[in-house]
Write an enzyme that holds these catalytic residues in place. Structure first.
Site, PDB file in Angstrom:
ATOM      1  N   CYS A 284       0.848  -1.192   0.000  1.00  0.00           N
ATOM      2  CA  CYS A 284       0.000   0.000   0.000  1.00  0.00           C
ATOM      3  C   CYS A 284       0.881   1.240   0.000  1.00  0.00           C
ATOM      4  O   CYS A 284       2.095   1.143  -0.154  1.00  0.00           O
ATOM      5  CB  CYS A 284      -0.927  -0.024   1.202  1.00  0.00           C
ATOM      6  SG  CYS A 284      -0.075   0.275   2.735  1.00  0.00           S
TER       7      CYS A 284
ATOM      8  N   SER B 169      -1.689  -4.991  11.454  1.00  0.00           N
ATOM      9  CA  SER B 169      -1.684  -5.922  10.322  1.00  0.00           C
ATOM     10  C   SER B 169      -1.720  -7.338  10.845  1.00  0.00           C
ATOM     11  O   SER B 169      -1.143  -7.632  11.898  1.00  0.00           O
ATOM     12  CB  SER B 169      -0.422  -5.766   9.478  1.00  0.00           C
ATOM     13  OG  SER B 169      -0.446  -4.564   8.753  1.00  0.00           O
TER      14      SER B 169
ATOM     15  N   HIS C 231      -5.467  -5.350   7.227  1.00  0.00           N
ATOM     16  CA  HIS C 231      -4.565  -4.212   7.455  1.00  0.00           C
ATOM     17  C   HIS C 231      -5.405  -3.006   7.834  1.00  0.00           C
ATOM     18  O   HIS C 231      -6.382  -2.702   7.141  1.00  0.00           O
ATOM     19  CB  HIS C 231      -3.728  -3.935   6.202  1.00  0.00           C
ATOM     20  CG  HIS C 231      -2.900  -5.127   5.821  1.00  0.00           C
ATOM     21  ND1 HIS C 231      -1.692  -5.394   6.415  1.00  0.00           N
ATOM     22  CD2 HIS C 231      -3.151  -6.148   4.979  1.00  0.00           C
ATOM     23  CE1 HIS C 231      -1.220  -6.533   5.928  1.00  0.00           C
ATOM     24  NE2 HIS C 231      -2.095  -7.017   5.064  1.00  0.00           N
TER      25      HIS C 231
END
Ligand SMILES: C[S@@+](CC[C@H](N)C(=O)[O-])C[C@H]1O[C@@H](n2cnc3c(N)ncnc32)[C@H](O)[C@@H]1O
Length: 309
Positions: free
Chosen positions: A53, A204, A217
């Site tokens: 990400c 996470s 997450h």
């Protein structure tokens, strides 16, 4: 053991190019699961799944991974890339400038034997939520194990009180406590969980259940709160399992908006998604369906709280 024979240093070198690191790991008879500073990595004997990400450069992993696999005598026969709409598109570095650029980059880095290729942007009513899919394969047949499906859930505008539970408290057991107190540990009680808490906030986890992974997450900061949940299931499981798993995961966050992508060769999967969301007060606002080489049918649905439009 196939790709599981790759040594840790080689994996770390690939992750360095992508710009993330391993923060925690667990493995079982079937695969290895790594929690990364920016999401997760799963290594199976013949498949690698990497999820990142922020401003990472995920696609830069393609070439080194193909090279490492080749050294083990393995030839790539399929490659799939999916993502939602970038929240901060202007912050994205090359090759993630836009989807067109990403597809050009992927195609340049894949060998010619992956000749069945398709890229598509699946829309929703809200331009902030589109699902981008690139899929390629060396033949037109199915690579997915029969009956297997993947569900990718993106949740935004998390309930503020629930999001606060993802801020770190003192102590070494912070991650384990967060997993239990938030209800994440109850989503699949069979799964072995590898969890990690970031400082001062963020969480996470990877779940390992036989040959199936799940992963969550969480970015809990107010104003841009976000949680993702992804898991693999089988249509041969009790159909109520899909509904219950999704319900439990979404209840952990009570988000205002949810988008769900299902990838499968069977229809029954996506029909179950709405059954899971409606009792939670989430109404389906858009539906898009497309076919991809080997991946099968991808269905992208968006939901918002019923009181919203
Ligand atoms: C869970 S992590 C990374 C996962 C990523 N957001 C995703 O959705 O896949 C993101 C959260 O951890 C926090 N965080 C703290 N330190 C971090 C670090 N070194 N790297 C990444 N995230 C960090 C961020 O502020 C954010 O709330």
């Amino acid at each position: 053991m196939g790709l599981r024979l790759l040594d840790f240093e080689s994996l770390e070198n690939v992750l360095r190019v992508v710009q993330c690191t391993v923060v925690s790991a667990v493995g079982n008879h079937f695969f290895d699961a790594y929690v990364l500073s920016e999401s997760s990595l799963f290594v199976y004997p013949t498949k690698i799944i990497i999820k990142t990400c922020g401003t990472t450069q995920l696609l830069k992993s393609i070439r080194p991974l193909i090279h490492l696999a080749k050294n083990l005598g393995l030839t790539i026969c399929g490659c799939r890339y999916t993502r939602g709409t970038f929240i901060f598109p202007k912050s994205q570095p090359f090759p993630h400038i836009n989807f067109k650029q990403e597809v050009i980059y992927i195609e340049e880095n894949l060998p010619n034997n992956l000749c069945f290729r398709k890229a598509s942007v699946m829309p929703s009513k809200n331009p902030s939520y589109s699902w981008h899919v690139f899929s390629s394969a060396s033949d037109s047949g199915a690579h997915f194990s029969d009956g297997e499906f993947t569900v990718e859930v993106c949740m935004t505008e998390l309930d503020r009180v629930l999001a606060r539970k993802f801020f770190k408290t003192a102590g070494d057991s912070a991650a384990k406590e967060m997993t239990e107190l938030t209800g994440i540990g109850n989503i699949n009680p069979r799964a072995l969980i590898c969890d990690f808490v970031f400082d001062p906030c963020g969480y996470s986890m990877n779940g390992v259940d036989g040959d199936r992974y799940s992963t969550i997450h969480v970015t809990p900061e107010d104003g841009f709160s976000y949680a993702s949940f992804e898991y693999v299931g089988s249509v041969y499981d009790d159909q109520d399992d899909i509904v219950e798993t999704l319900k439990k995961a979404v209840q952990v966050f009570k988000p205002a908006t949810v988008s769900v992508s299902t990838t499968s060769h069977r229809r029954e999967v996506w029909t179950r998604v709405a059954h899971a969301m409606e009792p939670l007060g989430l109404k389906c606002r858009s539906f898009a369906m497309d076919e991809f080489p080997t991946a099968g049918t991808v269905v992208f649905q968006t939901f918002t709280a019923a009181r919203r439009k």
